[in-house]
Design a protein around this motif. Structure first.
Motif, mmCIF file in Angstrom:
data_model
loop_
_atom_site.group_PDB
_atom_site.id
_atom_site.type_symbol
_atom_site.label_atom_id
_atom_site.label_comp_id
_atom_site.label_asym_id
_atom_site.label_seq_id
_atom_site.Cartn_x
_atom_site.Cartn_y
_atom_site.Cartn_z
ATOM 1 N N LYS A 1 0.831 -1.198 0.000
ATOM 2 C CA LYS A 1 0.000 0.000 0.000
ATOM 3 C C LYS A 1 0.871 1.256 0.000
ATOM 4 C CE LYS A 1 -2.704 3.346 1.769
ATOM 5 N NZ LYS A 1 -2.192 4.709 2.063
ATOM 6 N N VAL B 1 -5.390 3.794 -2.345
ATOM 7 C CA VAL B 1 -6.277 3.589 -1.202
ATOM 8 C C VAL B 1 -6.396 2.093 -0.920
ATOM 9 C CG1 VAL B 1 -8.685 3.730 -0.420
ATOM 10 C CG2 VAL B 1 -7.609 5.698 -1.562
ATOM 11 N N MET C 1 -8.790 -0.298 1.748
ATOM 12 C CA MET C 1 -9.858 -0.293 2.738
ATOM 13 C C MET C 1 -10.280 -1.722 3.043
ATOM 14 S SD MET C 1 -13.519 1.704 2.732
ATOM 15 C CE MET C 1 -14.767 1.397 4.001
ATOM 16 N N SER D 1 -13.296 7.946 -0.689
ATOM 17 C CA SER D 1 -11.888 8.115 -0.320
ATOM 18 C C SER D 1 -11.003 8.182 -1.564
ATOM 19 C CB SER D 1 -11.438 6.985 0.605
ATOM 20 O OG SER D 1 -11.502 5.722 -0.039
ATOM 21 N N GLU E 1 -7.077 8.886 2.808
ATOM 22 C CA GLU E 1 -7.121 7.548 3.383
ATOM 23 C C GLU E 1 -8.572 7.127 3.628
ATOM 24 O OE1 GLU E 1 -4.413 5.337 4.662
ATOM 25 O OE2 GLU E 1 -3.392 6.518 3.137
ATOM 26 N N SER E 2 -8.839 5.860 3.505
ATOM 27 C CA SER E 2 -10.173 5.362 3.844
ATOM 28 C C SER E 2 -10.355 5.323 5.355
ATOM 29 C CB SER E 2 -10.371 3.957 3.273
ATOM 30 O OG SER E 2 -9.557 3.023 3.977
ATOM 31 N N ASN F 1 -8.252 2.156 7.013
ATOM 32 C CA ASN F 1 -7.059 2.088 6.186
ATOM 33 C C ASN F 1 -6.184 0.900 6.581
ATOM 34 O OD1 ASN F 1 -5.672 2.865 8.511
ATOM 35 N ND2 ASN F 1 -5.566 5.011 7.932
#
Length: 377
Positions: A114, A120, A122, A337, A343-344, A347
């Motif tokens: 990531k 992103v 999630m 997001s 960021e979600s 995250n």
């Protein structure tokens, strides 16, 4: 989110994943949706039913396409980390159902992928977008609970007869439905755990994961918090109806999940101290409001219904009330997001802590309750 920007999303896994397909198709910020499933018959049936043009039988095929900005993985738990890493390395945003992975190394590898991709990530944990959690979160933010004194999460579910990868799984390797709501409410991480296994597992269920316990229960220390968290998860040999629950015990009020899913939860409130011993406690059964207004109007209806008819409902609706109306909230947060470049809400670091809390708890249980420090991610 008021924007005309649109993204293209691919949905991988069309069993439980089918619940999310019409939400993406109707989301105002999604342009095109592709589907991916190894079952060719399922792929054709669903593709035809929803007029989906792009269909993939393998994830690798999908990932070579530059057309899709994001991938939502709804696949078996044993593939989550591997597939999340592949999606991120393909320079695509990644949503993945729970858990994030099954080992600490897998969690670290997803986080690394990531960070390198800058995309992103999630984890699609339903429990922090249910109507019950959103209701309790609002009360907490209003100060109704006062100081939180103790928290409890539990997930009871009989997994006999499920696909083979579930067979004998250590209960707390799949912890997040139970641990996520208390941690998300306080905005805290679990930092230390002591856990015990309980019960007797039949021999055939011990083999795959070398796990002797049908039930595991844990006590967590939370970062910068005076409150402790208790967590219990059962998967086999326990006569208890399905529930994914959380209880919040506060100085001024307490929320307790109902014993039977068809009942209503209870809200207790502390009264003023009078002459008699102890303060009076009032209680009421509460009707939890839906939170459709938090969503774009195009997907609001999906808090109440799914893609299946009354004679062919998916297990998430039969057992869990559609995961408390959470599915469109999860989709909306993931899409938002990406479009907003942030960021979600769940995250990679948050997902890793929630998942690692269970992995470490099982390690503690296998060592008769020795305290285990939960890694920092």
């Amino acid at each position: 989110m008021m924007t005309s920007q649109k993204i293209n999303v691919a949905l991988v896994g069309l069993s439980f994943g089918l619940e999310f397909l019409p939400i993406y198709l109707n989301h105002p910020n999604v342009s095109e949706v592709a589907i991916c499933d190894q079952n060719e018959e399922t792929l054709e049936k669903i593709g035809n039913a929803f007029s989906i043009k792009d269909r993939f039988s393998e994830l690798d095929q999908l990932l070579t396409s530059d057309k899709y900005d994001a991938v939502h993985l709804v696949t078996p738990i044993t593939y989550h980390a591997e597939q999340s890493i592949a999606v991120l390395k393909a320079n695509k945003h990644c949503a993945c159902t729970i858990p994030m992975g099954l080992t600490i190394k897998e969690l670290e590898d997803v986080i690394e992928a990531k960070e390198q991709s800058k995309k992103v990530y999630m984890m699609m944990e339903t429990a922090v977008y249910t109507r019950e959690f959103l209701f309790v979160k609002e009360l907490y933010q209003q100060g109704d609970f006062g100081s939180i004194q103790f928290l409890r999460g539990a997930h009871y579910q009989d997994m006999d007869g499920w696909p083979s990868y579930w067979k004998g799984l250590p209960p707390l390797l799949h912890p997040t439905h139970a641990i996520a709501p208390p941690l998300a409410l306080l905005g805290k991480k679990a930092v230390n755990v002591r856990s015990l296994g309980s019960g007797i597992m039949r021999d055939e269920l011990k083999q795959q994961y070398n796990n002797p316990y049908p039930i595991e229960t844990a006590i967590y220390q939370l970062e910068d918090s005076d409150a402790a968290l208790e967590l219990t998860r059962s998967m086999f040999h326990t006569a208890r109806a399905y529930t994914e629950s959380f209880n919040i015990y506060g100085e001024k009020a307490t929320f307790e999940w109902q014993q039977i899913e068809e009942e209503k939860p209870i809200l207790f409130r502390m009264g003023e101290l009078k002459a008699e011993r102890g303060r009076p406690i009032s209680y009421e059964r509460i009707t939890i409001p839906d939170r459709q207004t938090l969503l774009p109007k195009e997907i609001q209806r999906f808090t109440q219904s799914g893609v299946y008819d009354q004679d062919n409902q998916h297990l998430s609706f039969i057992q869990g009330g559609g995961h408390g109306g959470s599915h469109p909230h999860l989709v909306h947060e993931f899409v938002s997001s990406i479009i907003e470049g942030r960021e979600s809400s769940i995250n990679a670091e948050t997902a890793a802590n929630w998942t690692a809390a269970g992995i470490c708890a099982h390690q503690s249980a296998m060592n008769r309750g020795v305290p285990i420090e939960i890694p920092t991610f």
